[in-house]
Design a protein around this motif. Structure first.
Motif, PDB file in Angstrom:
ATOM      1  N   ALA A 154      80.563 -19.535  -8.125  1.00 12.42           N
ATOM      2  CA  ALA A 154      79.560 -20.543  -8.432  1.00 12.42           C
ATOM      3  C   ALA A 154      78.965 -20.315  -9.816  1.00 12.42           C
ATOM      4  O   ALA A 154      78.924 -19.194 -10.324  1.00 12.42           O
ATOM      5  CB  ALA A 154      78.458 -20.529  -7.376  1.00 12.42           C
ATOM      6  N   VAL A 155      78.482 -21.390 -10.427  1.00  9.77           N
ATOM      7  CA  VAL A 155      77.904 -21.305 -11.774  1.00  9.77           C
ATOM      8  C   VAL A 155      76.765 -20.291 -11.821  1.00  9.77           C
ATOM      9  O   VAL A 155      76.729 -19.400 -12.674  1.00  9.77           O
ATOM     10  CB  VAL A 155      77.389 -22.691 -12.233  1.00  9.77           C
ATOM     11  N   ALA A 156      75.820 -20.424 -10.887  1.00  7.90           N
ATOM     12  CA  ALA A 156      74.666 -19.520 -10.887  1.00  7.90           C
ATOM     13  C   ALA A 156      75.097 -18.069 -10.722  1.00  7.90           C
ATOM     14  O   ALA A 156      74.537 -17.163 -11.357  1.00  7.90           O
ATOM     15  CB  ALA A 156      73.694 -19.911  -9.774  1.00  7.90           C
ATOM     16  N   SER A 157      76.117 -17.834  -9.901  1.00  4.50           N
ATOM     17  CA  SER A 157      76.608 -16.472  -9.686  1.00  4.50           C
ATOM     18  C   SER A 157      77.218 -15.898 -10.947  1.00  4.50           C
ATOM     19  O   SER A 157      76.987 -14.728 -11.297  1.00  4.50           O
ATOM     20  CB  SER A 157      77.642 -16.457  -8.554  1.00  4.50           C
ATOM     21  N   GLN A 158      78.007 -16.697 -11.649  1.00  5.79           N
ATOM     22  CA  GLN A 158      78.633 -16.239 -12.884  1.00  5.79           C
ATOM     23  C   GLN A 158      77.590 -15.895 -13.938  1.00  5.79           C
ATOM     24  O   GLN A 158      77.713 -14.903 -14.660  1.00  5.79           O
ATOM     25  CB  GLN A 158      79.588 -17.318 -13.416  1.00  5.79           C
ATOM     26  N   GLN A 178      77.591 -15.493 -22.904  1.00  6.74           N
ATOM     27  CA  GLN A 178      77.669 -16.709 -23.715  1.00  6.74           C
ATOM     28  C   GLN A 178      78.636 -17.722 -23.118  1.00  6.74           C
ATOM     29  O   GLN A 178      78.349 -18.922 -23.045  1.00  6.74           O
ATOM     30  CB  GLN A 178      78.081 -16.357 -25.142  1.00  6.74           C
ATOM     31  N   GLU A 179      79.790 -17.238 -22.682  1.00  7.51           N
ATOM     32  CA  GLU A 179      80.797 -18.134 -22.103  1.00  7.51           C
ATOM     33  C   GLU A 179      80.294 -18.772 -20.806  1.00  7.51           C
ATOM     34  O   GLU A 179      80.518 -19.953 -20.553  1.00  7.51           O
ATOM     35  CB  GLU A 179      82.083 -17.361 -21.850  1.00  7.51           C
ATOM     36  N   ALA A 180      79.632 -17.985 -19.984  1.00  4.96           N
ATOM     37  CA  ALA A 180      79.106 -18.519 -18.723  1.00  4.96           C
ATOM     38  C   ALA A 180      78.016 -19.551 -18.977  1.00  4.96           C
ATOM     39  O   ALA A 180      77.838 -20.494 -18.192  1.00  4.96           O
ATOM     40  CB  ALA A 180      78.560 -17.387 -17.860  1.00  4.96           C
ATOM     41  N   CYS A 181      77.305 -19.397 -20.086  1.00  9.09           N
ATOM     42  CA  CYS A 181      76.153 -20.252 -20.377  1.00  9.09           C
ATOM     43  C   CYS A 181      76.473 -21.478 -21.217  1.00  9.09           C
ATOM     44  O   CYS A 181      75.638 -22.394 -21.316  1.00  9.09           O
ATOM     45  CB  CYS A 181      75.071 -19.434 -21.090  1.00  9.09           C
ATOM     46  N   ASN A 182      77.625 -21.518 -21.828  1.00 10.19           N
ATOM     47  CA  ASN A 182      77.945 -22.618 -22.747  1.00 10.19           C
ATOM     48  C   ASN A 182      77.688 -24.007 -22.181  1.00 10.19           C
ATOM     49  O   ASN A 182      77.100 -24.854 -22.866  1.00 10.19           O
ATOM     50  CB  ASN A 182      79.396 -22.500 -23.230  1.00 10.19           C
ATOM     51  N   PRO A 183      78.101 -24.313 -20.950  1.00  8.04           N
ATOM     52  CA  PRO A 183      77.860 -25.668 -20.442  1.00  8.04           C
ATOM     53  C   PRO A 183      76.378 -26.017 -20.300  1.00  8.04           C
ATOM     54  O   PRO A 183      76.025 -27.190 -20.292  1.00  8.04           O
ATOM     55  CB  PRO A 183      78.542 -25.652 -19.062  1.00  8.04           C
ATOM     56  N   GLY A 184      75.532 -25.012 -20.168  1.00  7.54           N
ATOM     57  CA  GLY A 184      74.114 -25.279 -19.951  1.00  7.54           C
ATOM     58  C   GLY A 184      73.215 -24.840 -21.087  1.00  7.54           C
ATOM     59  O   GLY A 184      72.017 -24.609 -20.877  1.00  7.54           O
ATOM     60  N   GLN A 209      70.589 -23.178 -12.520  1.00 13.33           N
ATOM     61  CA  GLN A 209      71.799 -22.358 -12.468  1.00 13.33           C
ATOM     62  C   GLN A 209      71.931 -21.478 -13.702  1.00 13.33           C
ATOM     63  O   GLN A 209      72.541 -20.408 -13.653  1.00 13.33           O
ATOM     64  CB  GLN A 209      73.046 -23.249 -12.404  1.00 13.33           C
ATOM     65  N   TYR A 210      71.367 -21.933 -14.806  1.00 14.56           N
ATOM     66  CA  TYR A 210      71.526 -21.251 -16.093  1.00 14.56           C
ATOM     67  C   TYR A 210      70.277 -20.475 -16.504  1.00 14.56           C
ATOM     68  O   TYR A 210      70.107 -20.128 -17.674  1.00 14.56           O
ATOM     69  CB  TYR A 210      71.875 -22.283 -17.172  1.00 14.56           C
TER      70      TYR A 210
END
Length: 378
Positions: A154-158, A178-184, A209-210
């Motif tokens: 899941a996004v929040a988990s990542q 940074q990669e996990a956060c890019n969409p948000g 989630q972010y």
């Protein structure tokens, strides 16, 4: 039916003498008993003769109010809402996949599809499902409130796994965050925090989630090289007590919220690698504050098993040498000491947080860690 006293007349104010409740009322109305429809109805039936106790005095006056105290177990029926959950939309597994909720549109589609089954995810104290078998068909919705243990993709988990001070102690870890956060990134005002933020009224839950991404604003490309640098970063982030500052602190502390749960170890939520000691400044956010420096629930990480007393004494001597006060001024040596001691600092905590009763002789073995505690609290 407003004829509370049973005289066949509906009066502006009923006067009722409440009989004593059944002797097993408390057992019948326990939470566990209300998990079935039959159990709920049994509690409701047992409370029926005391219902005037919970009516407005303008409509129903109890002539023997002292008996109402014996019906206090019936309050469970007042706070609990009973709902029938409808069948979910077909294809919920695709609507609420980890990939689908990365972007705002997919997240909203998933949440809208899950809202009819929200009662399934509420505590039974506040919402009871009349048809609990239907809740199984909403299982995919748990991704919206899961953790790294239950929903690692899941996004929040990542974000929680990537954006901890532990993971970001290296340049590679910073890049993972940074990669996990890019969409948000719009949720945190861009990579530098100076950009325009998303419309939080519309995107608030998606942005949740972010939350942990805010730590990027306090880390350089090389990451937090030492424990003290990491803790100082969180300390700085949580030093602003304005509304905006507290919100930023809350976001940065999100991956470490397990450190403050009184009845849960971080490993239970998949966050066993988080170093609670770094997140001590987050303590003011919590009502039941457990200072992570003195946590009564240390992480399982770095806990050792010892076979005999000789090994224990050898370990104690090694800790005394490793954590000698004069060595703590060297960042590398302080790091070595911290790695060994971080989960036993509760041995030196004030009484309400102290874990000596839990760890007993192990606290004696870790006595050499005390200089580290003094160092952190300077």
């Amino acid at each position: 039916n407003f004829d509370h006293n049973g005289n066949g007349k509906v009066e502006a104010q009923e006067h009722v003498t409440v009989p004593k409740p059944p002797s097993n009322l408390r057992e019948v109305c326990e939470w566990d008993e209300l998990t079935t429809i039959d159990g709920y109805q049994q509690c409701e039936s047992a409370c029926e003769k005391g219902k005037c106790c919970y009516k407005s005095i303008e409509t129903c006056q109890v002539t023997n109010p002292e008996v109402c105290e014996e019906y206090d177990a019936c309050e469970i029926l007042i706070v609990q809402e009973v709902l029938t959950v409808p069948k979910p939309l077909p294809g919920l597994d695709k609507i609420c996949s980890a990939d689908s909720i990365v972007e705002t549109v997919g997240f909203k589609t998933c949440k809208d599809a899950c809202d009819p089954g929200e009662c399934c995810r509420e505590p039974i104290e506040t919402c009871k499902v009349a048809n609990p078998d239907m809740c199984r068909e909403y299982a995919e919705c748990s991704i919206l409130s899961g953790n790294p243990q239950t929903h690692p993709d899941a996004v929040a988990s990542q974000v929680q796994l990537s954006c901890t001070t532990t993971n970001m102690q290296t340049a590679d870890g910073v890049r993972e965050c940074q990669e996990a956060c890019n969409p948000g990134l719009c949720c945190i005002g861009g990579a530098d925090g100076k950009g325009e933020k998303c419309n939080f009224i519309e995107y608030a839950e998606w942005c949740d989630q972010y939350a942990g991404c805010n730590l990027l604003h306090h880390a350089d490309d090389d990451g937090f090289k030492h424990d003290k640098i990491a803790k100082d970063a969180v300390d700085k982030a949580c030093g602003d007590f304005s509304a905006a500052g507290i919100e930023a602190c809350k976001n940065i502390c999100d991956p470490a919220k397990c450190c403050f749960k009184l009845n849960e170890e971080c490993s239970e939520s998949g966050m066993g690698d988080v170093k609670c000691i770094h997140y001590a400044p987050c303590g003011h956010l919590y009502v039941n504050d457990q200072d992570p420096c003195t946590s009564t629930i240390p992480n399982e990480e770095a806990e050792d098993s010892y076979d005999d007393q000789a090994n224990l004494m050898d370990e104690a001597a090694a800790i005394v040498q490793m954590c000698a006060p004069e060595k703590l001024h060297d960042p590398n040596k302080m790091q070595d000491c911290s790695d060994v001691c971080q989960d036993k600092l509760c041995c030196f905590a004030p009484e309400q947080y102290n874990c000596i009763r839990t760890y007993k002789e192990l606290c004696i073995i870790y006595a050499g860690c005390e200089p580290l505690m003094d160092f952190y609290h300077r």
